[in-house]
Design a protein around this motif. Sequence first.
Motif, PDB file in Angstrom:
ATOM      1  N   TRP A  42      48.520  55.957   7.122  1.00 38.79           N
ATOM      2  CA  TRP A  42      47.093  55.979   6.852  1.00 38.79           C
ATOM      3  C   TRP A  42      46.753  55.188   5.610  1.00 38.79           C
ATOM      4  O   TRP A  42      47.425  55.259   4.599  1.00 38.79           O
ATOM      5  N   ALA A  51      41.011  67.039   7.182  1.00 39.53           N
ATOM      6  CA  ALA A  51      40.044  66.890   8.267  1.00 39.53           C
ATOM      7  C   ALA A  51      39.476  68.243   8.661  1.00 39.53           C
ATOM      8  O   ALA A  51      40.097  69.279   8.480  1.00 39.53           O
ATOM      9  N   TYR A  63      49.228  66.938  10.552  1.00 31.99           N
ATOM     10  CA  TYR A  63      47.794  66.690  10.671  1.00 31.99           C
ATOM     11  C   TYR A  63      47.008  67.337   9.549  1.00 31.99           C
ATOM     12  O   TYR A  63      45.910  66.923   9.238  1.00 31.99           O
ATOM     13  N   LEU A  66      45.842  64.841   6.977  1.00 35.97           N
ATOM     14  CA  LEU A  66      45.052  63.671   7.322  1.00 35.97           C
ATOM     15  C   LEU A  66      43.768  63.593   6.496  1.00 35.97           C
ATOM     16  O   LEU A  66      43.193  64.611   6.125  1.00 35.97           O
ATOM     17  N   VAL A  69      37.041  62.277   7.586  1.00 33.10           N
ATOM     18  CA  VAL A  69      36.402  61.154   8.277  1.00 33.10           C
ATOM     19  C   VAL A  69      34.897  61.292   8.127  1.00 33.10           C
ATOM     20  O   VAL A  69      34.402  62.372   7.839  1.00 33.10           O
ATOM     21  N   ARG A 102      43.017  58.756  20.087  1.00 32.82           N
ATOM     22  CA  ARG A 102      42.864  58.050  18.793  1.00 32.82           C
ATOM     23  C   ARG A 102      41.944  58.843  17.861  1.00 32.82           C
ATOM     24  O   ARG A 102      42.085  58.773  16.645  1.00 32.82           O
ATOM     25  N   TRP A 105      44.242  61.880  16.698  1.00 34.93           N
ATOM     26  CA  TRP A 105      45.212  61.439  15.700  1.00 34.93           C
ATOM     27  C   TRP A 105      44.561  61.349  14.317  1.00 34.93           C
ATOM     28  O   TRP A 105      45.218  61.404  13.306  1.00 34.93           O
ATOM     29  N   ARG A 106      43.261  61.166  14.305  1.00 40.87           N
ATOM     30  CA  ARG A 106      42.551  61.090  13.024  1.00 40.87           C
ATOM     31  C   ARG A 106      41.974  62.437  12.617  1.00 40.87           C
ATOM     32  O   ARG A 106      41.201  62.526  11.676  1.00 40.87           O
ATOM     33  N   ASP A 286      39.079  51.323  18.882  1.00 42.25           N
ATOM     34  CA  ASP A 286      38.567  51.660  17.549  1.00 42.25           C
ATOM     35  C   ASP A 286      37.201  51.030  17.291  1.00 42.25           C
ATOM     36  O   ASP A 286      36.377  51.602  16.571  1.00 42.25           O
ATOM     37  N   LEU A 296      36.288  54.159  10.235  1.00 45.75           N
ATOM     38  CA  LEU A 296      37.329  55.167  10.405  1.00 45.75           C
ATOM     39  C   LEU A 296      38.582  54.705   9.670  1.00 45.75           C
ATOM     40  O   LEU A 296      38.782  53.500   9.497  1.00 45.75           O
ATOM     41  N   PRO A 297      39.429  55.658   9.255  1.00 45.05           N
ATOM     42  CA  PRO A 297      40.691  55.249   8.646  1.00 45.05           C
ATOM     43  C   PRO A 297      41.496  54.394   9.622  1.00 45.05           C
ATOM     44  O   PRO A 297      41.462  54.637  10.831  1.00 45.05           O
ATOM     45  N   LEU A 299      44.476  53.074  11.816  1.00 48.64           N
ATOM     46  CA  LEU A 299      45.494  53.817  12.570  1.00 48.64           C
ATOM     47  C   LEU A 299      46.355  52.791  13.298  1.00 48.64           C
ATOM     48  O   LEU A 299      46.029  52.373  14.397  1.00 48.64           O
TER      49      LEU A 299
END
Length: 319
Positions: A42, A51, A63, A66, A69, A102, A105-106, A286, A296-297, A299
């Motif tokens: 990341w 998150a 996770y 993370l 967002v 996706r 995962w974020r 994305d 978004l971060p 990935l």
Amino acid sequence: MRRPVHGEPEPQPDAYQHPPQRYVPPRLPAQHLFEPPAPSAWSEPESRPPARRSDSFLDQGRYQELPAVPAARESTTRIALIYPELLGTYGDGGNALVLTQRLRWRGIAAEVVSVPAGEPVPAGCDIYLLGGGEDEPQTLAAEGLRRNNSIERAVAGGAAVLAVCAGYQVIGQSFPAGGKIHDGLGLLGVETRRSFDPPDAPLPPRVVGDIALDPDPSLRLPLVLGYENHGGRTRPLPGARGVPFGKVRIGLGNGIPEGTDGLVEGTVLGTYLHGPVLAQNPAVADLLLTWVHGPLPALPGPPEVDALRAARARALQIA
Ligand SMILES: NC(=O)CC[C@H](N)C(=O)O
């Protein structure tokens, strides 16, 4: 495919031949697809709060670390898969899985809202996916979608659309099927016909095969890879807004002298690329996600997709 005899080497990615178009997948570690990328992947600083997501799978282990967002339009991002039994012939439903994964995962909650043909399309989703289909199912899909204007209203409220092949034709102004021209949704200023040649010219053949695009520079995407299978040719209407999805490097795409594929207008993306296109092009996934979430971060990967893209680019001799 013939199984290798014991002791015979397994086919390697380099065995991919073009032509004929036969794809031999690279050998990859199977478990990766079920694991989140390492936190080191990341790009955001670690000091960000965790998150908001509280999904039982995501709550386990890494996770928790993370980064936060930007606020989604709603707490759970809803991805509508439109009429999968009509517009799902080419595996384009995989696009929903890619978007969902996706986001997860974020650390962002996401769900797929599958909308069967005959059911009203909800207007409150964040991303609408329309896939490919044969002429007849595509006509039924257009009829169903024209009954209400849910997708048009959702787009006016900031939702995104990815429409592939038949879906692309359906969200345009008009398309051919069964010897007639049918109304589309008019979300994109394009029209599709079997041919734009003079009426006495022979109909052009159906195009089936690999396709590679140099995306429009404004989209800031890497090379886009996919597969196309369509009889229709699609062109922008006079005064149409938006930019082509890309310039065709290999394949046909829209099938017009400009050598483009697709059209992107605002948060609506139409293209001829199957694949599923988002599985082969995570950067496109994305792009759609940032349309509804803001930045978004980063990935990277997953590495399987990097390996797949590298193998395909080699096979197409565009590496
Ligand atoms: N693959 C597809 O979705 C095909 C779309 C349309 N039926 C055509 O042949 O042009």
